[in-house]
Design a protein around this motif. Sequence first.
Motif, short mmCIF file in Angstrom:
data_model
loop_
_atom_site.label_atom_id
_atom_site.label_comp_id
_atom_site.label_asym_id
_atom_site.label_seq_id
_atom_site.Cartn_x
_atom_site.Cartn_y
_atom_site.Cartn_z
N TRP A 1 6.23 -10.72 -1.62
CA TRP A 1 5.69 -9.83 -0.60
C TRP A 1 4.17 -9.75 -0.73
CZ3 TRP A 1 9.15 -5.05 0.80
CH2 TRP A 1 10.45 -5.50 1.07
N HIS A 2 3.53 -9.44 0.38
CA HIS A 2 2.06 -9.38 0.39
C HIS A 2 1.60 -7.93 0.53
CE1 HIS A 2 2.02 -13.77 0.97
NE2 HIS A 2 3.15 -13.52 1.61
N VAL A 3 0.43 -7.65 0.01
CA VAL A 3 -0.07 -6.28 0.04
C VAL A 3 -1.49 -6.28 0.61
CG1 VAL A 3 -0.64 -4.25 -1.36
CG2 VAL A 3 1.33 -5.66 -1.97
N VAL A 4 -1.76 -5.37 1.53
CA VAL A 4 -3.13 -5.20 2.03
C VAL A 4 -3.54 -3.75 1.73
CG1 VAL A 4 -2.28 -4.77 4.41
CG2 VAL A 4 -4.67 -5.36 4.04
N GLY A 5 -4.72 -3.60 1.09
CA GLY A 5 -5.17 -2.26 0.71
C GLY A 5 -4.42 -1.80 -0.53
N PRO A 6 -4.43 -0.50 -0.85
CA PRO A 6 -5.11 0.54 -0.09
C PRO A 6 -6.62 0.50 -0.33
CG PRO A 6 -4.13 1.46 -2.06
CD PRO A 6 -3.74 0.03 -2.04
N SER A 7 -7.37 1.10 0.59
CA SER A 7 -8.81 1.15 0.38
C SER A 7 -9.16 2.45 -0.34
CB SER A 7 -9.54 1.01 1.71
OG SER A 7 -9.18 2.09 2.55
N ALA B 1 3.09 2.29 3.69
CA ALA B 1 4.13 2.15 2.68
C ALA B 1 3.88 3.26 1.67
CB ALA B 1 4.04 0.78 2.03
N THR B 2 4.70 4.29 1.72
CA THR B 2 4.53 5.44 0.81
C THR B 2 5.14 5.10 -0.54
OG1 THR B 2 6.63 6.34 1.53
CG2 THR B 2 4.68 7.07 2.75
N ALA B 3 4.86 5.96 -1.54
CA ALA B 3 5.38 5.71 -2.89
C ALA B 3 6.92 5.67 -2.86
CB ALA B 3 4.89 6.80 -3.84
N ASP B 4 7.50 6.61 -2.13
CA ASP B 4 8.96 6.69 -2.07
C ASP B 4 9.55 5.46 -1.37
OD1 ASP B 4 11.57 8.26 -2.10
OD2 ASP B 4 11.32 7.83 0.04
N GLY C 1 -10.58 8.30 -4.09
CA GLY C 1 -10.16 7.13 -4.87
C GLY C 1 -9.29 6.23 -4.03
N PRO C 2 -8.72 5.19 -4.64
CA PRO C 2 -7.88 4.28 -3.86
C PRO C 2 -6.58 4.97 -3.43
CG PRO C 2 -7.96 3.61 -6.17
CD PRO C 2 -8.88 4.78 -6.03
N GLY C 3 -6.16 4.71 -2.22
CA GLY C 3 -4.93 5.33 -1.71
C GLY C 3 -4.93 5.41 -0.19
N ARG C 4 -6.12 5.18 0.41
CA ARG C 4 -6.18 5.23 1.88
C ARG C 4 -5.55 3.98 2.49
NH1 ARG C 4 -11.60 7.45 4.16
NH2 ARG C 4 -11.38 5.64 5.51
N LEU C 5 -4.83 4.17 3.56
CA LEU C 5 -4.28 3.02 4.29
C LEU C 5 -5.44 2.09 4.66
CD1 LEU C 5 -1.55 2.04 5.68
CD2 LEU C 5 -2.55 2.90 7.80
N ALA D 1 -0.15 3.54 1.28
CA ALA D 1 -1.02 4.70 1.48
C ALA D 1 -0.37 5.89 0.78
CB ALA D 1 -1.21 5.00 2.96
N MET D 2 -1.14 6.52 -0.11
CA MET D 2 -0.62 7.69 -0.82
C MET D 2 -1.78 8.33 -1.59
SD MET D 2 1.42 5.55 -3.74
CE MET D 2 1.91 4.33 -2.52
N ASN D 3 -1.51 9.43 -2.20
CA ASN D 3 -2.52 10.09 -3.03
C ASN D 3 -2.95 9.14 -4.15
OD1 ASN D 3 -2.67 11.62 -5.85
ND2 ASN D 3 -3.72 12.80 -4.28
N THR D 4 -4.21 9.23 -4.54
CA THR D 4 -4.77 8.26 -5.49
C THR D 4 -4.09 8.33 -6.87
OG1 THR D 4 -6.83 7.35 -6.31
CG2 THR D 4 -6.71 9.74 -6.28
N ARG D 5 -3.64 9.55 -7.29
CA ARG D 5 -2.97 9.63 -8.60
C ARG D 5 -1.57 9.04 -8.51
NH1 ARG D 5 -3.01 15.18 -9.19
NH2 ARG D 5 -4.15 15.29 -7.24
#
Length: 405
Positions: free
Chosen positions: A147-153, A91-94, A163-167, A124-128
């Motif tokens: 809705w439920h959210v898993v991660g990002p790691s 799930a990207t920022a956009d 930093g956080p943002g990895r799938l 999953a996206m860049n940490t900033r």
Amino acid sequence: MSDFTGRTIVLGVGGGIAAYKACEVARLFVKGGGAVRVAMTEAATRFVGPLTFQALTGAAPLTDVLDAAQDRTYGHLELGRAADLLVVAPATADLIARLRMGLANDAVTTVALACDCPVLLAPAMNTRMWANPAVRDNVAMLEKRGWHVVGPSSGALADGDIGPGRLADPEEIAAAAARLLGPRDLTGRKVVVTAGPTREPIDPVRFISNPSSGKMGFAVAKVAARRGARVVLVSGPVELHDPPKVKVVRVGTAEEMAAAVEEEANDLDLFVAAAAVSDYRPRDSVSQKKKKGDEDEALVLTRTPDILAGVGKRHSGRAGAPVIVGFAAETEGLLENAKKKLQAKKCDLVVANKVGRPGAGFSGDRNRVVLVGPGERANVEGTKEEVAEAILDWAVELLDSRRPR
Ligand code: C5P
């Protein structure tokens, strides 16, 4: 390994570098026995070819809802209807922003709008970008909607930032999906559900009926099938689609409903009578339209068969009898009437429903009920599917003790 037998999971793939890991997510669902259908954003197809998902899942992904061939049979609605769970990974920022807004401008957002199943986002996206208040706000709003959210790691990202943002790991996504899908504790059981109103004809153009929408019974049937049961849903006239993986028998009158239930009563494990059956029918239904006159008219009514009481009576006192659940829609004396019904109709559970007030009853999507058993009582409030889950939790426990598999 998570078990997805009998489940249909729709995987919505967003356009980020982590899209390649979505292939592994799809593979884990397939490996666990699930049916996987994929929807991809245009950007996702730039990272991973649709053919890769087709090879992994056995079905061509939906990538363009405006493509006549792809969306020939309303593919986006079909996916939405079939899904037991929608997983959006990555799930990207956009994509998150568009989901939050309820846009329908690509295959993933359109399918998401057409889903009424639980949704799991794996961002999953860049940490900033992940830390940006706009993204935080969008995710918080989607969570608020259930809705439920898993991660990002957290860790080193493809772009070099840390930093956080990895799938989340594919295994972690699969485990979260399995938790959301819930148990398969009705596997091997046959469940018959009645739903909706009945129509008792006065003449060919008039009938006696009630405003039951059928939503509660349909929710029970849908959830029971999701939990692994073989489900037959006997429904009066309603404007609802057949729930997935359910045999639906559509009937008109109480007598037709009774006959359809009788037909399916053989190897019954659980009977849930959610229908608002008309208690009376015109005694003399006429084959020609009644002409109006100037005088008052009297309509003689006669009783219809009590379907629930019939099933209860047949099995009462028998060892290993099926579990029987009735409903009681009351405007007053809710609990007393529910208790009376429990005995009179020889049910194991009565779902008591106060009608005629907001937030409960006939046509809404939510319900507020009291589950009344011989010795216990529980208040349940939520969507009709959540109420259905609670009814089935209760029924499964009794069924497993009465008829061990
Ligand atoms: O007696 P009452 O109609 O209030 O009971 C409601 C319960 O009985 C519901 O579970 C309904 O589906 C069932 N019922 C039935 N056949 C009828 C009347 C009610 O199965 N003729």
